[in-house]
Scaffold this motif. Structure first.
Motif, PDB file in Angstrom:
ATOM      1  N   SER A   1     -24.529 -11.530 -65.821  1.00 33.79           N
ATOM      2  CA  SER A   1     -25.609 -12.499 -65.701  1.00 33.79           C
ATOM      3  C   SER A   1     -26.019 -12.916 -67.114  1.00 33.79           C
TER       4      SER A   1
ATOM      5  N   ASN B   1     -19.601 -23.818 -56.066  1.00 34.41           N
ATOM      6  CA  ASN B   1     -20.603 -22.843 -56.486  1.00 34.41           C
ATOM      7  C   ASN B   1     -21.831 -22.836 -55.588  1.00 34.41           C
TER       8      ASN B   1
ATOM      9  N   PRO C   1     -19.406 -12.561 -61.877  1.00 38.25           N
ATOM     10  CA  PRO C   1     -20.839 -12.852 -61.959  1.00 38.25           C
ATOM     11  C   PRO C   1     -21.588 -12.217 -60.796  1.00 38.25           C
TER      12      PRO C   1
ATOM     13  N   ASN D   1     -23.712 -19.156 -69.016  1.00 40.31           N
ATOM     14  CA  ASN D   1     -22.528 -19.949 -68.741  1.00 40.31           C
ATOM     15  C   ASN D   1     -22.054 -20.697 -69.975  1.00 40.31           C
TER      16      ASN D   1
ATOM     17  N   PRO E   1     -18.978 -18.940 -65.913  1.00 36.09           N
ATOM     18  CA  PRO E   1     -19.665 -17.760 -66.429  1.00 36.09           C
ATOM     19  C   PRO E   1     -19.059 -17.251 -67.737  1.00 36.09           C
TER      20      PRO E   1
END
Length: 303
Positions: A236, A44, A138, A239, A119
């Motif tokens: 957005s 990530n 995402p 998570n 996400p």
């Protein structure tokens, strides 16, 4: 430390910043470790185009990730098991045993679990209705070249929006940010950006997409309805924890509080709580987790 009872001194589950820091710290105090990660190390981090809150002068995720990987790969006491997913974790009074997706088992006196978060999708939150089975990427996966001159519907007001804008200060992308009241505090840093259109919503109904285009209807807190059209939709909305099955204690929110775990299981990084999802806290907690195992194995207390 390792003897015939164990395969290694410490098993690290997860190869993000917390897991890598745990393996590096373990090596620095003479502990052997096996780090298990289903993808690439620091995956990530490589998707974060801009940083402004880490020490060392790093200004992008890839820059920091490259530095972490260089250190870890030069660490002789750490054995990397990449491309392997932990499917089960069991713990008793003697050892921790993990099972990976090949069926192989590994044992150690302690494990650091640092699998982080993934996400959320539209079906994971109550304020969004979407077609069954719809999954969206995402926002941090949006490429600047592909987004240039387009309008993107962003579901939720989480922090990656600000990261995207800082990483692409001259982009002509227009972001239509639909967010619930709970995200009101998160959008302060982007409120004045001219590329942002804020769409506070009590509820949002996302229609089936045709090609890459998307449409939605937003209902505000006062009941007003607004139709939204955009070239594409991104997430957005936050998570969710991605912990392996087995002997981990999960809270009602799915996270794994460190103080609730078996003494041989040490939780680090974003998996601990939604409150501390930062790179710096992940690095620190991973290092601390390895030291916790080191001192526990010697029946010493930190002081």
């Amino acid at each position: 430390m390792a003897d015939t009872l164990y395969d290694t001194d410490l098993i690290v589950i997860g190869g993000g910043p917390a897991g890598c820091a745990a393996a590096r710290m373990a090596a620095s105090v003479g502990m052997r470790s096996i780090l298990v990660e289903p993808d690439r190390l620091c995956r990530n981090l490589y998707r974060i185009p801009a940083l402004n809150n880490v020490l060392g002068g790093y200004t992008s995720g890839p820059e920091l990730a490259d530095s972490i990987l260089a250190e870890l790969k030069s660490t002789g006491l750490c054995r990397l098991e990449l491309g392997r997913r932990v499917t089960d974790l069991r713990v008793d009074e003697v050892r921790v045993t993990i099972t990976v997706d090949t069926g192989a088992r590994l044992t150690a006196p302690y494990t650091v679990v640092a699998t982080g978060v993934g996400p959320l999708q539209p079906h994971d939150v109550a304020w969004i209705s979407a077609p069954s089975g719809l999954t969206l990427p995402p926002l941090w996966q949006a490429e600047a070249d592909d987004a240039e001159g387009r309008s993107l519907l962003v579901l939720g007001g989480d922090r990656p929006i600000g990261t995207f804008l800082r990483a692409h200060p001259t982009t002509g992308t227009r972001l239509l940010v639909a967010y619930p009241a709970a995200d009101e505090y998160k959008i302060e840093e982007i409120r004045e950006d001219p590329r942002i259109t804020l769409l506070p919503a009590e509820h949002l109904s996302l229609s089936a997409t045709e090609g890459t285009a998307v449409s939605a209807e937003a209902v505000s807190q006062d009941g007003a309805r607004q139709t939204i059209t955009a070239d594409a939709a991104y997430l957005s909305i936050g998570n969710a924890p991605t912990a392996p099955s087995g002997d981990l204690v999960r809270g009602v929110d799915g996270y794994c509080p460190p103080t609730d775990q078996h003494p041989r299981v040490i939780v680090a990084g974003d998996l601990r709580s939604a409150r501390f999802q930062r790179i710096m806290t992940a690095l620190g907690s991973g290092s601390e987790a390895a030291l916790h195992a080191y001192y526990a194995a010697r029946e010493l207390t930190k002081g």
